[in-house]
Write an enzyme that holds these catalytic residues in place. Sequence first.
Site, PDB file in Angstrom:
ATOM      1  N   GLU A  31       6.501  -1.749  -3.295  1.00  0.00           N
ATOM      2  CA  GLU A  31       5.951  -3.012  -3.198  1.00  0.00           C
ATOM      3  C   GLU A  31       6.081  -3.506  -1.934  1.00  0.00           C
ATOM      4  OE1 GLU A  31       6.634  -5.956  -5.927  1.00  0.00           O
ATOM      5  OE2 GLU A  31       6.662  -4.564  -7.899  1.00  0.00           O
TER       6      GLU A  31
ATOM      7  N   GLU B 264      12.803  -3.705 -10.249  1.00  0.00           N
ATOM      8  CA  GLU B 264      13.506  -4.874 -10.007  1.00  0.00           C
ATOM      9  C   GLU B 264      14.426  -5.291 -11.104  1.00  0.00           C
ATOM     10  OE1 GLU B 264      11.237  -7.868  -7.863  1.00  0.00           O
ATOM     11  OE2 GLU B 264      10.614  -6.572  -6.364  1.00  0.00           O
TER      12      GLU B 264
HETATM   13  C1  FCB Z   1       8.010  -8.838  -6.895  1.00  0.00           C
HETATM   14  C2  FCB Z   1       7.696  -8.214  -8.393  1.00  0.00           C
HETATM   15  C3  FCB Z   1       5.992  -8.450  -8.513  1.00  0.00           C
HETATM   16  C4  FCB Z   1       5.447  -9.685  -7.864  1.00  0.00           C
HETATM   17  C5  FCB Z   1       6.035  -9.542  -6.407  1.00  0.00           C
HETATM   18  C6  FCB Z   1       5.331 -10.801  -5.704  1.00  0.00           C
HETATM   19  O1  FCB Z   1       9.288  -9.196  -7.041  1.00  0.00           O
HETATM   20  O2  FCB Z   1       8.235  -7.028  -8.770  1.00  0.00           O
HETATM   21  O3  FCB Z   1       5.950  -8.247 -10.092  1.00  0.00           O
HETATM   22  O4  FCB Z   1       5.655 -10.762  -8.713  1.00  0.00           O
HETATM   23  O5  FCB Z   1       7.282  -9.795  -6.222  1.00  0.00           O
END
Ligand code: FCB
Length: 474
Positions: free
Chosen positions: A377, A173
């Site tokens: 994620e 990210e």
């Molecule tokens: C993302 C991040 C991770 C965590 C989630 C909830 O943006 O990559 O580290 O904080 O959100």
Amino acid sequence: MTADSWAGVPPSFPHGFVIGAATAAYQIEGGHDADGRGPSIWDVFSHTDGRVQGGDTGDVAADHYHRLEEDLDLMAGLGLHAYRFSVSWSRVQPEGRGALNQAGLDFYRRLVDGLLERGIDPIATLYHWDLPQALEDRGGWPARDTAYAFEEYAAVLGAALGDRVHMWTTLNEPWCSAYLGYGSGAHAPGRTDDEAALRAVHHLNLAHGLAVRELRRTVTHDAAYSVTLNFRGLESVDESSPEAIARIDALAHRSFLDPMLHGRLSERLVSDTAAITDWGFVRSGDLDLAHQELDVLGVNYYYTNAVRIWDGQGPRLRDDNHRETAGSPWPGSRDVEFVPDPGPRTAMGWNIAPHGLERLLVSLSAEFPDLPLMVTENGAAFDDVATDGAVHDQDRVDYLRRHFEAAASAVRRGVDLRGYLVWSLLDNFEWAWGFEKRFGIVRVDYETQRRTVKDSGQWLAATIAAHDAARRTH
Ligand code: FCB
């Protein structure tokens, strides 16, 4: 948990599909000064008054650094196919460049070996936001030299772990690193400077390309190379929305997709930010360097945002968490308003919108038909209640199940999706929110460091087991 709760599980995924969980170094490791680790921007930021809710820091976090074996056994118990972790740069190179800290490298070797022994694929992310403070002191991501430092660091990791890691991810990210770190100041290092944020964007793109090149040069195992970007679904509210969506899409998505995957700068991004910079820091050849062949695009997805152009009435909502911040994470687009959606929402205030995941996967696959995707994620924070050694987090089970189903539906529509990693294995330090927000499928009691598999962890284990059984019989 009753058998009924498993209804609808599992959605069908193809052969070889990996299901697992993800974490990040600063959020779980603790051991902030153990065995020669140097400080990162998150150590300094979290120790600065008023930056993190409750004054929480990652000094101890989930103490994973000292509980490695226990956590590896936990992963094996859940049957994870893959585990995505990040390397703390300042644990490996305390000053960001030069001298290596062997003890730090050894920790990641033990981690990777422990995963392999348990049949779990290691997915290593080089950078999940914890820049060595020494590099921030020399200018941080707005400085070009940081990209060269990252290139050097990639070569160090490639040489140390390149015979055993299955998949490499350069950045996690970069949107957050650039725009929250240097634009809104909500994340470390907490600067509020629009131009610095845009410089950071470029140097992160460059760093990514340089790192892929170095990894390919140093790695000896047949590995896959990737980057993980975060995507938000953008929704319309009124007739001004298309303009707002185009602006946010350029800043949030095109900033990274265009250089990394098309080798170009987004015209829309350049024109929308013309009052801030002429992008003169992009040197000839940089975009070719940023544009390296990848094997997988990592997709982080959590929510959708409804946006429109602010009409000057009422309070303007500045960031996607609906918080007022000193600066803006949207340089050149401060007149875009994030309209609170009706919900339902998670404890983060993020709306629950699985359709956004399906739509995103389908559109990425249309744009990049030859590039496999992986959900690196997805998950949710809820206010868990721990009772008698159990956490009945049905809301998280529902969230995950619905997003898995959305992904399965994208697969049925022809998307080449290779895996799904849940955020997160453990409750952890949720950045500026501290420990208050819990995303784990395993609960961490921060007093005792005791781990308790939540119902959502059991759901994931059952989903993996059902997937494996279905694959064996077909
Ligand atoms: C993302 C991040 C991770 C965590 C989630 C909830 O943006 O990559 O580290 O904080 O959100």
